[in-house]
Design a protein around this motif. Structure first.
Motif, PDB file in Angstrom:
ATOM      1  N   ASP A 102       0.881  -0.920  -0.125  1.00 13.93           N
ATOM      2  CA  ASP A 102      -0.069  -0.348  -0.290  1.00 13.93           C
ATOM      3  C   ASP A 102       0.538   1.295   0.189  1.00 13.93           C
ATOM      4  OD1 ASP A 102      -3.002  -0.506   0.493  1.00 13.93           O
ATOM      5  OD2 ASP A 102      -1.830  -2.412   1.295  1.00 13.93           O
ATOM      6  N   MET A 103       1.795   1.104   0.056  1.00 14.68           N
ATOM      7  CA  MET A 103       2.771   2.458  -0.053  1.00 14.68           C
ATOM      8  C   MET A 103       2.896   2.780  -1.565  1.00 14.68           C
ATOM      9  SD  MET A 103       7.008   2.543   1.038  1.00 14.68           S
ATOM     10  CE  MET A 103       6.642   1.894   2.668  1.00 14.68           C
ATOM     11  N   SER A 104       3.015   3.646  -1.452  1.00 14.94           N
ATOM     12  CA  SER A 104       3.416   4.998  -2.960  1.00 14.94           C
ATOM     13  C   SER A 104       4.483   4.900  -3.295  1.00 14.94           C
ATOM     14  CB  SER A 104       3.161   6.417  -2.158  1.00 14.94           C
ATOM     15  OG  SER A 104       4.266   7.213  -1.327  1.00 14.94           O
ATOM     16  N   LEU A 105       4.634   5.144  -4.345  1.00 11.63           N
ATOM     17  CA  LEU A 105       5.859   4.874  -6.091  1.00 11.63           C
ATOM     18  C   LEU A 105       7.043   5.573  -4.818  1.00 11.63           C
ATOM     19  CD1 LEU A 105       4.612   4.682  -8.908  1.00 11.63           C
ATOM     20  CD2 LEU A 105       5.429   2.869  -7.767  1.00 11.63           C
ATOM     21  N   LYS A 141      -1.039  -8.469  -1.250  1.00  6.26           N
ATOM     22  CA  LYS A 141      -1.686  -7.868  -2.150  1.00  6.26           C
ATOM     23  C   LYS A 141      -0.426  -9.321  -3.099  1.00  6.26           C
ATOM     24  CE  LYS A 141      -3.394  -3.334  -1.971  1.00  6.26           C
ATOM     25  NZ  LYS A 141      -3.540  -1.899  -2.107  1.00  6.26           N
ATOM     26  N   ASP A 142      -0.525  -8.858  -4.385  1.00  8.95           N
ATOM     27  CA  ASP A 142       0.003  -9.618  -4.929  1.00  8.95           C
ATOM     28  C   ASP A 142       0.952  -8.790  -6.035  1.00  8.95           C
ATOM     29  OD1 ASP A 142       1.758 -10.752  -7.025  1.00  8.95           O
ATOM     30  OD2 ASP A 142       0.647 -11.842  -7.788  1.00  8.95           O
ATOM     31  N   LEU A 143       2.815  -8.742  -5.300  1.00  3.40           N
ATOM     32  CA  LEU A 143       3.499  -7.283  -5.486  1.00  3.40           C
ATOM     33  C   LEU A 143       3.346  -8.266  -7.054  1.00  3.40           C
ATOM     34  CD1 LEU A 143       5.793  -7.024  -2.699  1.00  3.40           C
ATOM     35  CD2 LEU A 143       3.648  -6.060  -2.857  1.00  3.40           C
ATOM     36  N   LYS A 144       3.716  -9.029  -7.383  1.00  5.96           N
ATOM     37  CA  LYS A 144       4.084  -8.948  -9.152  1.00  5.96           C
ATOM     38  C   LYS A 144       3.045  -8.581  -9.518  1.00  5.96           C
ATOM     39  CE  LYS A 144       7.605 -12.653  -8.856  1.00  5.96           C
ATOM     40  NZ  LYS A 144       7.149 -14.543  -8.631  1.00  5.96           N
ATOM     41  N   SER A 145       1.972  -8.497  -9.395  1.00  5.52           N
ATOM     42  CA  SER A 145       1.217  -8.004 -10.629  1.00  5.52           C
ATOM     43  C   SER A 145       0.854  -6.607 -10.237  1.00  5.52           C
ATOM     44  CB  SER A 145      -0.831  -8.408 -10.026  1.00  5.52           C
ATOM     45  OG  SER A 145      -0.315 -10.334 -10.067  1.00  5.52           O
ATOM     46  N   LEU A 146       1.270  -5.641  -9.016  1.00 14.85           N
ATOM     47  CA  LEU A 146       1.640  -4.593  -8.790  1.00 14.85           C
ATOM     48  C   LEU A 146       2.772  -4.146 -10.030  1.00 14.85           C
ATOM     49  CD1 LEU A 146       1.052  -3.557  -5.142  1.00 14.85           C
ATOM     50  CD2 LEU A 146      -1.046  -3.644  -6.992  1.00 14.85           C
ATOM     51  N   GLU A 154      10.242  -2.250  -9.283  1.00 15.47           N
ATOM     52  CA  GLU A 154      10.444  -3.987  -9.303  1.00 15.47           C
ATOM     53  C   GLU A 154      12.165  -3.995  -8.943  1.00 15.47           C
ATOM     54  OE1 GLU A 154      11.294  -7.413 -12.687  1.00 15.47           O
ATOM     55  OE2 GLU A 154      11.164  -4.636 -12.930  1.00 15.47           O
ATOM     56  N   ASP A 155      13.067  -2.632  -8.268  1.00 15.88           N
ATOM     57  CA  ASP A 155      14.004  -2.830  -7.594  1.00 15.88           C
ATOM     58  C   ASP A 155      14.057  -2.681  -5.914  1.00 15.88           C
ATOM     59  OD1 ASP A 155      13.329  -0.613  -7.299  1.00 15.88           O
ATOM     60  OD2 ASP A 155      14.592   0.902  -8.296  1.00 15.88           O
ATOM     61  N   LEU A 156      13.171  -2.784  -5.903  1.00 17.97           N
ATOM     62  CA  LEU A 156      12.228  -2.694  -4.316  1.00 17.97           C
ATOM     63  C   LEU A 156      11.703  -3.637  -4.056  1.00 17.97           C
ATOM     64  CD1 LEU A 156      12.404  -1.079  -1.473  1.00 17.97           C
ATOM     65  CD2 LEU A 156       9.963  -0.496  -2.040  1.00 17.97           C
ATOM     66  N   PHE A 157      11.309  -4.638  -5.046  1.00 18.80           N
ATOM     67  CA  PHE A 157      10.459  -5.513  -4.497  1.00 18.80           C
ATOM     68  C   PHE A 157      11.836  -7.207  -4.521  1.00 18.80           C
ATOM     69  CE2 PHE A 157      10.131 -10.191  -6.332  1.00 18.80           C
ATOM     70  CZ  PHE A 157       9.036 -10.680  -6.029  1.00 18.80           C
ATOM     71  N   TYR A 158      12.927  -6.942  -4.751  1.00 16.35           N
ATOM     72  CA  TYR A 158      14.134  -7.460  -5.068  1.00 16.35           C
ATOM     73  C   TYR A 158      14.955  -7.965  -3.849  1.00 16.35           C
ATOM     74  CZ  TYR A 158      13.137  -9.300  -9.783  1.00 16.35           C
ATOM     75  OH  TYR A 158      11.955 -10.530 -10.461  1.00 16.35           O
ATOM     76  N   ARG A 159      14.782  -6.284  -3.675  1.00 13.27           N
ATOM     77  CA  ARG A 159      15.820  -5.871  -2.828  1.00 13.27           C
ATOM     78  C   ARG A 159      15.005  -6.400  -1.074  1.00 13.27           C
ATOM     79  NH1 ARG A 159      20.865  -4.517  -1.902  1.00 13.27           N
ATOM     80  NH2 ARG A 159      21.448  -2.408  -3.943  1.00 13.27           N
TER      81      ARG A 159
END
Length: 317
Positions: A102-105, A141-146, A154-159
């Motif tokens: 739910d965090m903004s970009l 939530k499904d972060l990959k869908s987001l 995407e870079d934050l997701f992998y971190r």
């Protein structure tokens, strides 16, 4: 819990906890993501350090940056003094960002910098502040869908996704239900200052058949609510919400003979089992007739006096 899913999560906590890597906890609301985060902290080398939690979905967008990173005096309205943010408070310990989906970009970019550079900048600040924290995040939530719709970096997701711990919904590990019920009964007994030994067989049947859309949190709330209305030393079927009680009726209706036989196999007498069914029928008809005993008696083909006798027998009013 003793289910394979729960044991797998416990094993992951034991393996990952002592390390300093970032962990992403995924699961539906109410599955216990915060409990897993707390367990990881207890297992870590940072166990003696601070454990700072923040729910990203509960803080307005215009406030979350100052909550995470703090601010300097005069930087925002009402800022009469410098305030440290969650990352700074957690220095030497762990930050748990719940509902990170739910965090903004814009805030995601600042969190990414905090992870990569190990530094943050207070709102209104003139220079970086070094921070040393372990990051644990969670989301339903499904972060990959987001990521696909450009709502999550995407870079934050992998971190944050160095290791993922996936929590199963309660409906997929129903074998854990009895242990969870026992735990919540003990907790609510202490809260109420009463001795509640457990739940009745009929209540347990209903609880096992319920689908638990709200998972473990919903189970806890239902047990606590039912305990308040229970009159004896156990939670009875009538103490449960109507949508849960249907689980008992559906099982009996689907295969009444098999159900009765199964209950007798558990050590109950035929009279006890028939009594359970009769009590449930009386409860349902009284509910349908809004407690009107004359209408309920007519619907059941009983004399009003017989209905009143049975109501007294089953403590129904």
């Amino acid at each position: 819990g003793t289910s394979a899913a729960t044991q797998a999560v416990k094993s992951q906590i034991d393996q990952v906890g002592p390390s300093d890597i970032s962990v992403l906890i995924q699961g539906e609301s109410g599955t216990g993501k915060e409990l897993v985060a707390e367990a990881l902290q207890r297992k870590s080398q940072r166990a003696s350090g601070p454990f700072v939690k923040i729910n990203c979905a509960a803080i307005p967008e215009n406030l979350i940056e100052s909550e995470l990173f703090g601010y300097e005096k005069g930087a925002v309205t009402g800022a009469n003094a410098r305030k440290r943010g969650k990352f700074e408070i957690a220095n030497g310990g762990t930050v748990f960002l719940d509902e990170i989906g739910d965090m903004s970009l814009s805030t995601q970019a600042k969190v990414l910098r905090a992870i990569q550079e190990k530094e943050i900048e207070r709102v209104g600040g003139v220079g970086p502040v070094r921070v040393d924290v372990r990051l644990i995040t969670a989301t339903h939530k499904d972060l990959k869908s987001l990521i696909a719709v450009k709502q999550f970096r995407e870079d934050l997701f992998y971190r944050i996704n160095v290791v993922t711990i996936q929590l199963a919904p309660l409906r997929e590990r129903i074998e854990d239900l009895v242990l969870l019920i026992e735990h919540f009964v003990k907790v609510v007994s202490l809260k109420l200052g009463r001795t509640i030994k457990g739940v009745s067989p009929c209540a347990l049947t209903a609880l096992k058949n319920f689908k638990w859309p709200g998972n473990v949190r919903q189970l806890q709330n239902i047990i606590e609510g039912a305990a308040v209305f229970s009159k004896g030393d156990s939670i009875e079927l009538e103490n449960l919400p109507e949508e849960v009680r249907l689980g008992f009726s559906q099982e009996v209706t689907a295969s009444p003979v098999d159900w009765v036989s199964a209950e007798i196999e558990k050590g109950k007498s035929l009279d006890e089992v028939i009594g359970q069914i009769e009590k449930e029928i009386l409860m349902r008809v009284l509910t349908e007739t809004a407690g009107n005993q004359s209408q309920a008696a007519a619907k059941l083909g009983l004399k009003r006096g017989t209905l009143q006798y049975k109501m007294k027998q089953y403590n129904l009013g």
